[in-house]
Design a protein around this motif. Structure first.
Motif, PDB file in Angstrom:
ATOM      1  N   PHE A 247       0.898  -1.364  -0.067  1.00  0.00           N
ATOM      2  CA  PHE A 247       0.055  -0.062  -0.034  1.00  0.00           C
ATOM      3  C   PHE A 247       0.843   1.351  -0.127  1.00  0.00           C
ATOM      4  CE2 PHE A 247      -1.879   3.328   2.645  1.00  0.00           C
ATOM      5  CZ  PHE A 247      -2.946   3.625   1.947  1.00  0.00           C
ATOM      6  N   LEU A 248       1.910   1.221   0.879  1.00  0.00           N
ATOM      7  CA  LEU A 248       2.783   2.450   0.995  1.00  0.00           C
ATOM      8  C   LEU A 248       3.433   2.525  -0.175  1.00  0.00           C
ATOM      9  CD1 LEU A 248       4.230   4.930   2.371  1.00  0.00           C
ATOM     10  CD2 LEU A 248       5.696   3.114   3.582  1.00  0.00           C
ATOM     11  N   ALA A 249       3.873   1.325  -0.943  1.00  0.00           N
ATOM     12  CA  ALA A 249       4.674   1.446  -2.042  1.00  0.00           C
ATOM     13  C   ALA A 249       3.873   2.027  -3.255  1.00  0.00           C
ATOM     14  CB  ALA A 249       5.158  -0.110  -2.695  1.00  0.00           C
ATOM     15  N   GLY A 250       2.696   1.746  -3.227  1.00  0.00           N
ATOM     16  CA  GLY A 250       1.677   2.352  -4.321  1.00  0.00           C
ATOM     17  C   GLY A 250       1.461   3.655  -4.143  1.00  0.00           C
ATOM     18  N   LEU A 251       1.530   4.285  -2.777  1.00  0.00           N
ATOM     19  CA  LEU A 251       1.558   5.508  -2.755  1.00  0.00           C
ATOM     20  C   LEU A 251       2.725   6.384  -3.341  1.00  0.00           C
ATOM     21  CD1 LEU A 251       0.049   6.054   0.904  1.00  0.00           C
ATOM     22  CD2 LEU A 251      -1.307   6.154  -1.304  1.00  0.00           C
ATOM     23  N   ILE A 252       3.955   5.815  -2.727  1.00  0.00           N
ATOM     24  CA  ILE A 252       5.110   6.163  -3.467  1.00  0.00           C
ATOM     25  C   ILE A 252       5.380   6.110  -5.199  1.00  0.00           C
ATOM     26  CG2 ILE A 252       7.563   5.888  -3.176  1.00  0.00           C
ATOM     27  CD1 ILE A 252       7.244   5.046  -0.387  1.00  0.00           C
ATOM     28  N   ARG A 253       4.767   5.032  -5.530  1.00  0.00           N
ATOM     29  CA  ARG A 253       5.093   4.971  -7.027  1.00  0.00           C
ATOM     30  C   ARG A 253       4.235   6.176  -7.620  1.00  0.00           C
ATOM     31  NH1 ARG A 253       3.715  -1.059  -6.210  1.00  0.00           N
ATOM     32  NH2 ARG A 253       5.805  -2.212  -6.902  1.00  0.00           N
ATOM     33  N   ARG A 254       3.064   6.612  -6.968  1.00  0.00           N
ATOM     34  CA  ARG A 254       2.326   7.648  -7.862  1.00  0.00           C
ATOM     35  C   ARG A 254       3.094   8.970  -7.710  1.00  0.00           C
ATOM     36  NH1 ARG A 254      -3.914   6.098  -6.300  1.00  0.00           N
ATOM     37  NH2 ARG A 254      -3.461   7.352  -4.561  1.00  0.00           N
ATOM     38  N   GLN A 255       4.066   9.335  -6.745  1.00  0.00           N
ATOM     39  CA  GLN A 255       4.614  10.415  -6.445  1.00  0.00           C
ATOM     40  C   GLN A 255       6.103   9.877  -6.476  1.00  0.00           C
ATOM     41  OE1 GLN A 255       1.235  11.544  -3.412  1.00  0.00           O
ATOM     42  NE2 GLN A 255       2.913  12.726  -3.281  1.00  0.00           N
ATOM     43  N   GLN A 256       6.475   9.364  -7.314  1.00  0.00           N
ATOM     44  CA  GLN A 256       8.006   8.872  -7.175  1.00  0.00           C
ATOM     45  C   GLN A 256       8.929  10.105  -7.418  1.00  0.00           C
ATOM     46  OE1 GLN A 256       8.500   5.128  -7.565  1.00  0.00           O
ATOM     47  NE2 GLN A 256      10.658   5.936  -6.689  1.00  0.00           N
ATOM     48  N   SER A 257       8.561  11.132  -7.963  1.00  0.00           N
ATOM     49  CA  SER A 257       9.473  12.434  -8.436  1.00  0.00           C
ATOM     50  C   SER A 257       8.966  13.418  -7.093  1.00  0.00           C
ATOM     51  CB  SER A 257       9.177  12.920  -9.611  1.00  0.00           C
ATOM     52  OG  SER A 257       9.445  11.864 -10.502  1.00  0.00           O
ATOM     53  N   GLY A 258       8.266  13.172  -6.255  1.00  0.00           N
ATOM     54  CA  GLY A 258       7.864  14.297  -5.461  1.00  0.00           C
ATOM     55  C   GLY A 258       6.606  14.894  -5.770  1.00  0.00           C
ATOM     56  N   ASN A 259       5.809  14.659  -6.718  1.00  0.00           N
ATOM     57  CA  ASN A 259       4.826  15.289  -7.332  1.00  0.00           C
ATOM     58  C   ASN A 259       3.642  15.205  -6.449  1.00  0.00           C
ATOM     59  OD1 ASN A 259       5.152  12.665  -8.609  1.00  0.00           O
ATOM     60  ND2 ASN A 259       2.901  12.588  -8.812  1.00  0.00           N
ATOM     61  N   VAL A 260       2.571  16.322  -6.502  1.00  0.00           N
ATOM     62  CA  VAL A 260       1.604  16.251  -5.770  1.00  0.00           C
ATOM     63  C   VAL A 260       0.721  15.290  -5.820  1.00  0.00           C
ATOM     64  CG1 VAL A 260      -0.434  17.667  -5.017  1.00  0.00           C
ATOM     65  CG2 VAL A 260       1.536  18.885  -5.887  1.00  0.00           C
ATOM     66  N   GLY A 261       0.055  14.658  -4.581  1.00  0.00           N
ATOM     67  CA  GLY A 261      -0.526  13.687  -4.448  1.00  0.00           C
ATOM     68  C   GLY A 261      -1.256  13.425  -3.054  1.00  0.00           C
ATOM     69  N   ASP A 262      -1.791  12.176  -2.623  1.00  0.00           N
ATOM     70  CA  ASP A 262      -2.322  11.968  -1.207  1.00  0.00           C
ATOM     71  C   ASP A 262      -1.312  12.211  -0.184  1.00  0.00           C
ATOM     72  OD1 ASP A 262      -4.808  11.730  -2.368  1.00  0.00           O
ATOM     73  OD2 ASP A 262      -4.421   9.674  -2.502  1.00  0.00           O
ATOM     74  N   PRO A 263       0.037  11.663  -0.221  1.00  0.00           N
ATOM     75  CA  PRO A 263       0.883  12.080   0.939  1.00  0.00           C
ATOM     76  C   PRO A 263       1.544  13.262   0.492  1.00  0.00           C
ATOM     77  CG  PRO A 263       1.396   9.704  -0.280  1.00  0.00           C
ATOM     78  CD  PRO A 263       0.261  10.479  -0.911  1.00  0.00           C
ATOM     79  N   LEU A 264       1.808  14.051   1.650  1.00  0.00           N
ATOM     80  CA  LEU A 264       2.214  15.385   1.561  1.00  0.00           C
ATOM     81  C   LEU A 264       3.582  15.420   0.929  1.00  0.00           C
ATOM     82  CD1 LEU A 264       0.863  16.862   5.027  1.00  0.00           C
ATOM     83  CD2 LEU A 264       0.154  17.467   2.770  1.00  0.00           C
ATOM     84  N   ASN A 265       3.940  16.317   0.115  1.00  0.00           N
ATOM     85  CA  ASN A 265       5.459  16.372  -0.369  1.00  0.00           C
ATOM     86  C   ASN A 265       6.017  17.767  -0.184  1.00  0.00           C
ATOM     87  OD1 ASN A 265       3.746  18.366  -1.997  1.00  0.00           O
ATOM     88  ND2 ASN A 265       4.653  17.655  -4.025  1.00  0.00           N
ATOM     89  N   ASN A 266       5.704  18.325   1.106  1.00  0.00           N
ATOM     90  CA  ASN A 266       6.230  19.385   1.449  1.00  0.00           C
ATOM     91  C   ASN A 266       6.894  19.489   2.625  1.00  0.00           C
ATOM     92  OD1 ASN A 266       4.219  18.827   3.203  1.00  0.00           O
ATOM     93  ND2 ASN A 266       3.074  20.902   3.040  1.00  0.00           N
ATOM     94  N   SER A 267       7.666  18.268   2.877  1.00  0.00           N
ATOM     95  CA  SER A 267       8.586  17.986   3.989  1.00  0.00           C
ATOM     96  C   SER A 267       7.749  17.865   5.394  1.00  0.00           C
ATOM     97  CB  SER A 267       9.617  19.146   4.053  1.00  0.00           C
ATOM     98  OG  SER A 267      10.338  19.102   2.962  1.00  0.00           O
ATOM     99  N   CYS A 268       6.523  17.831   5.331  1.00  0.00           N
ATOM    100  CA  CYS A 268       5.854  17.585   6.487  1.00  0.00           C
ATOM    101  C   CYS A 268       5.657  16.102   6.753  1.00  0.00           C
ATOM    102  CB  CYS A 268       4.363  18.277   6.329  1.00  0.00           C
ATOM    103  SG  CYS A 268       4.349  20.111   6.705  1.00  0.00           S
ATOM    104  N   THR A 269       5.346  15.730   7.723  1.00  0.00           N
ATOM    105  CA  THR A 269       5.210  14.032   7.963  1.00  0.00           C
ATOM    106  C   THR A 269       4.252  13.533   7.538  1.00  0.00           C
ATOM    107  OG1 THR A 269       6.856  14.212   9.767  1.00  0.00           O
ATOM    108  CG2 THR A 269       5.428  12.363   9.748  1.00  0.00           C
TER     109      THR A 269
END
Length: 213
Positions: free
Chosen positions: A141-163
């Protein structure tokens, strides 16, 4: 003149009421410290009320992860996809994970932390069954989230250095898995912490295994 009488019977009733509410001796000590009782007295007499302030935003549905049928090898994914993992993430999480051959479609759900809080305060506001109980399913599941934002693009997990926080059960103990994107590293970073009083900053995002909203 006050008619206050605190006999053994009343003291015992107060003790039992505190116990039913889950209060501790430390909580009762705070009740008699300073002018705390003066603040509570208006509530007891019925001309004031307590308003509960939520720390978390309402649970929100993210974009569902599609079903996958290929074999997923946790150690291979987290070592070869630009993901940095701490030594405790490897020993606590990866070391206990097994290969899986498929992953059903999974709904993503999360909420945001409006003020700093510890794990107990956060979990008290999450829905039932918010814990990811199966680490073998959590990692794909976590890998699926990371795959969708492999380059740090905007998505469900925050990509702004917040946890991004996930509560995961491993060998009957629940841990806080902490995932964040670091632009200086140009990659995702994964850590894991025991629930021992860590406070998380406002702005963090908390994911729930229960997607009911």
């Amino acid at each position: 003149m006050s008619d206050l009488k605190l006999d053994v019977g009343l003291a015992n009733e107060i003790k039992m009421a505190a116990r039913r509410a889950g209060a501790t001796s430390s909580d009762l000590k705070k009740l008699v410290t300073g002018d705390m009782f003066a603040h509570i007295l208006p509530v007891l007499r019925g001309y004031a009320e307590v308003t509960t302030v939520r720390r978390l935003s309402e649970l929100k549905r993210g974009t569902a992860l599609p079903a996958r049928t290929e074999k997923f090898v946790p150690k291979m994914f987290f070592k070869k996809n630009g993901v940095w993992t701490s030594s405790n993430f490897e020993s606590v999480v990866l070391a206990h994970a097994k290969k899986v051959t498929s992953m059903p479609e999974t709904q993503v759900a999360f909420c945001d932390l409006g003020q700093s809080a510890n794990d107990a305060e956060i979990q008290a506001e999450l829905p039932e069954n918010h814990i990811f109980d199966d680490v073998d399913l959590f990692l794909p599941f976590l890998a699926g989230l990371i795959r969708r934002q492999q380059s740090g693009n905007v998505g469900d997990p925050l990509n702004n250095s917040c946890t991004n926080i996930f509560y995961v059960r491993v060998d009957n103990e629940v841990f806080a898995v902490h995932v964040l994107w670091l632009s200086s590293f140009s990659g995702w970073n994964c850590f894991v912490y025991r629930l021992v009083g860590n406070r998380w900053d406002a702005g963090c995002r908390v994911f729930s295994a229960n997607a009911v909203v």
